[in-house]
Enzyme design. Structure first.
Site, PDB file in Angstrom:
ATOM      1  N   ASP A 339      13.118  44.505   0.098  1.00 16.22           N
ATOM      2  CA  ASP A 339      14.357  44.641  -0.042  1.00 16.22           C
ATOM      3  C   ASP A 339      13.782  45.801  -1.063  1.00 16.22           C
ATOM      4  O   ASP A 339      12.380  46.134  -0.763  1.00 16.22           O
ATOM      5  CB  ASP A 339      13.998  42.984  -1.353  1.00 16.22           C
ATOM      6  CG  ASP A 339      14.428  43.087  -2.798  1.00 16.22           C
ATOM      7  OD1 ASP A 339      15.737  43.364  -2.533  1.00 16.22           O
ATOM      8  OD2 ASP A 339      13.384  42.923  -3.953  1.00 16.22           O
ATOM      9  N   ASP A 651      10.197  39.836  -2.928  1.00 16.38           N
ATOM     10  CA  ASP A 651       9.274  38.821  -3.257  1.00 16.38           C
ATOM     11  C   ASP A 651      10.570  38.392  -4.264  1.00 16.38           C
ATOM     12  O   ASP A 651       9.475  37.243  -5.494  1.00 16.38           O
ATOM     13  CB  ASP A 651       8.889  40.024  -4.648  1.00 16.38           C
ATOM     14  CG  ASP A 651      10.174  41.100  -5.568  1.00 16.38           C
ATOM     15  OD1 ASP A 651      11.686  40.824  -4.776  1.00 16.38           O
ATOM     16  OD2 ASP A 651       9.867  41.761  -6.547  1.00 16.38           O
ATOM     17  N   ASP A 655      14.674  36.174  -1.405  1.00 13.28           N
ATOM     18  CA  ASP A 655      14.479  37.061  -0.158  1.00 13.28           C
ATOM     19  C   ASP A 655      13.712  35.846   0.374  1.00 13.28           C
ATOM     20  O   ASP A 655      13.563  36.406   1.798  1.00 13.28           O
ATOM     21  CB  ASP A 655      13.355  38.266  -0.186  1.00 13.28           C
ATOM     22  CG  ASP A 655      13.929  39.370  -1.583  1.00 13.28           C
ATOM     23  OD1 ASP A 655      15.675  39.358  -0.470  1.00 13.28           O
ATOM     24  OD2 ASP A 655      12.932  39.587  -1.870  1.00 13.28           O
TER      25      ASP A 655
END
Length: 688
Positions: A339, A651, A655
């Site tokens: 990410d 995080d 995700d």
């Protein structure tokens, strides 16, 4: 209850595209009223139909059954049989050792699986809150679990969004949806209907459960609760992937099955051959002896101890391994998918470029800490001679509704991240917000509105009353008739159109190509009798002060890690909910590429691909932007279908499904959400 309402909350069905409906259509479908809300009878009926507004996991197997399933492995079955044979033959010590090894292995697996189920519980906590509703014509505060489709919810700054809402009234509303969408800054909301295929991150007329209101007010209609929300869909995606399968466990399973066939084949051959020379009992004993001696009963113990040593070593390097086999997977990874927001980047907006008085300045430092310098041609500027720069910084400092705080040694913004970046850039030049707000107090203001694309404030200054304005370059430039030069003097803009196209637009484009978010600044002196400011006051006659370009910058440690991975032959790919241009700019800065190219795809493009096309694109692409949580999951699956061993870092809530599906999921321990940590196999103690 009409059919349209019944279609709302069914987790099995396709979610209705509420963002594509006009407000009157949504109200009609939900049989509600903006003035009075739902009545007590409707609430009772809908609560019975849809249930409480909370995430519920599918009914799990009994704990004892889960424990027994841990023994459902070929090697362990052989070991259990061998232990039984040892016990029957009187070798109770050996039998105890064998059973001890198998039981220890089962206990470890049972604990791992139990921990994995905590991800759903953490996700449920993320959307639990109190909320203000209109029911029976009255405002009241209730627990978010009591909400039902059709409820009228009121939001104000600081509120957590309690359910999925179709917004019907907004006033300068901004919502932080980074955990769900990956958008790095708060999203400005409005109420206009959108196209059906609008990506999740661009649905400005919706507010989703778990989002956080950073600014403004709004009224919305609850369109989905519990498992039917977008957050609920994420929980269902995670439930699809509860098995712990790593390269080591797959190799172990393959070895066990093959060795079982070999041992049983040799034992059968020994038994048949033994019948030719010995009686039945002796032949059987010989076959059993072969089976027992051929089974590596110490192998699970050796593997477990070896992995435990690896876990201990990783802990010393600030990485917590939550599932033992993951420590081996880390060394086998061939692709790292990450990410962007909060993982590769600092998750703190930072001004990095300023254009003022005809000069281009560079700003050093990262995040909201007032630590850094402003440079011109790589030299520290003398602010006493840079009057144009001073005014540009001052405009960003005063035309601002946020402030910075130092919490536990870390600077954080209270308010909008973009405004926090403007305060930090001014403080790097020695401009204290507290000092200037006292010296130049605000008398009135126009808050930012998406329809106007600007914010304005009226201040009492030593030179007289002045209006400061900040907003998009397009909105500010068309209102400017004067330009402030480097010496502080103002000059007429002889040809406004030429000025915009040849100078300012060029500077805006330069910043935009670097992935920077650009804001323009202007001011207008007014008479000392003026006490308020309105839109008519700034329609024309503004003095253009300059531009500030900001970005969520990459972490220095992440850049080094990317370089190390690529030198080791490990591919690095960015999968984010952010804009493609911004993501590509970050990728180039960090050196993320494949064969020198930074090929980018958007979620809209991925949605049109079948699984085979997606697998090819996943292998060749470097940046995947504006992707939804299920698309992150599909990309991980596509890479695995190509034989890649995938590590996923992240995080946010968005995700979590990909973290759980990846061969090893890695969560950030600092900024990471509890949902991400629970879904991951490995948690970093910090965000480095």
């Amino acid at each position: 209850m009409v059919q349209t309402i019944s279609a709302l909350g069914l987790p099995e069905g396709q979610p209705k595209t509420w963002h594509s409906l006009e407000i009157v259509e949504a109200i009609a479908d939900l049989e509600t009223d903006l003035e009075t809300g739902l009545n007590s009878v409707q609430i009772k009926q809908r609560l019975a139909e849809f249930g409480a507004n909370e995430l519920t996991a599918k009914k799990s197997k009994p704990w004892w059954w889960k424990f027994l399933l841990q023994f459902n492995q070929p090697l362990l079955i052989i070991l259990l049989g061998a232990g039984l044979v040892k016990a029957i033959s009187g070798s109770f010590v050996n039998a105890g050792v064998i059973w001890g090894v198998t039981t220890t292995n089962a206990i470890i697996g049972f604990i791992q699986e139990s921990k994995a189920e905590g991800a759903i519980a953490a996700l449920a906590k993320a959307i639990t809150t109190e909320t203000t509703v209109i029911r029976d014509g009255k405002k009241s505060r209730i627990q978010s679990q009591e909400l039902v489709p059709g409820d009228i919810v009121l939001l104000t700054s600081g509120d957590k969004v309690p359910a999925d809402l179709r917004l019907v009234q907004v006033r300068n509303l901004q919502v932080d949806e980074s955990a769900l969408t990956g958008e790095s800054v708060a999203v400005e909301k409005d109420t206009r209907a959108l196209k059906t295929d609008t990506p999740l991150a661009e649905r400005k007329n919706m507010a989703y459960a778990g989002g956080f209101v950073t600014f403004g007010q709004a009224m919305g209609i609850v369109v989905a609760t519990g498992n039917a929300t977008e957050t609920g869909r994420i929980s269902q995606l995670m439930e699809r992937h509860t098995d712990l399968s790593t390269p080591l466990t797959r190799k172990f399973d393959k070895f066990s099955r093959n060795w079982l066939r070999v041992v049983l084949g040799l034992a059968t051959l020994t038994f048949v051959a033994g019948l030719s020379y010995k009686n039945l009992q002796e032949a059987l004993e010989a076959a059993v002896t072969l089976i027992v001696s051929a089974i590596p009963e110490g192998l699970p113990a050796v593997v477990t101890v070896t992995l435990a040593i690896g876990v201990s070593r990783m802990a010393r390097r600030h990485a917590i391994i939550r599932k033992l086999p993951a420590v081996e997977t880390l060394g086998s990874a061939t692709v790292v998918c990450s990410d962007k927001t909060g993982t590769l980047t600092e998750n703190q907006m930072t001004v990095q470029a300023i254009y003022a008085g005809g000069h281009q300045y560079t700003v050093t430092g990262v995040g909201y800490a007032p630590e850094g310098e402003i440079l011109l041609d790589d030299k520290l500027v003398n602010l006493n001679t840079e009057k144009g720069l001073q005014e540009c910084l001052l405009a960003g400092l005063l035309c601002n509704d946020s402030h910075l705080e130092n919490k536990n040694g870390k600077w954080v913004v209270v308010g909008d991240p973009t405004e926090g970046a403007l305060i930090a850039s001014a403080e790097k030049a020695g401009f204290s917000q507290s000092h200037f707000t006292k010296k130049m107090p605000r008398l009135d203001g126009i808050p930012f509105e998406s329809d106007y694309q600007y914010m304005a404030t009226l201040h009492k200054t030593p030179q007289g009353k002045t209006i400061y304005v900040k907003g998009s370059a397009e909105a500010i430039l068309k209102r400017c008739t004067l330009l402030q030069k480097i010496d502080g003097q103002t000059h007429p803009i002889d040809c406004v159109e030429t000025f915009r196209q040849t100078i300012i637009e060029r500077e805006v484009n330069i910043m935009a190509r670097q992935g920077l978010r650009v804001l323009a600044f202007a001011k207008k002196p007014v008479s000392n009798q003026q006490m308020t400011v309105d839109h008519e006051d700034i329609d024309t006659g503004l003095i253009f002060l300059g531009l500030q370009g900001m970005i969520d910058p990459p972490r220095e440690s992440a850049t080094k890690a990317v370089q190390a991975c690529q030198e080791a032959g490990i591919q690095v790919k960015m999968i984010t909910g952010d804009h493609a241009v911004t993501a590509q700019a970050i990728a180039r800065r960090m050196g993320i590429h494949k064969n020198g190219s930074v090929l980018a795809f958007t979620g809209a493009e991925l949605a049109q691909m079948d699984q085979q096309e997606l697998a090819e694109v996943a292998e060749e692409g470097v940046v995947f932007a504006r992707v939804a949580p299920e698309q992150k999951l599909r990309l991980v699956e596509a890479l695995q279908s190509k034989g890649e061993i995938v590590a996923m870092t992240g995080d946010g809530v968005n995700d979590a499904p990909a973290l759980k599906k990846a061969d090893i999921g890695i969560a950030m321990g600092g900024a990471g959400t509890e949902v991400a940590k629970e879904a991951a196999d490995m948690v970093l103690r910090g965000d480095s």
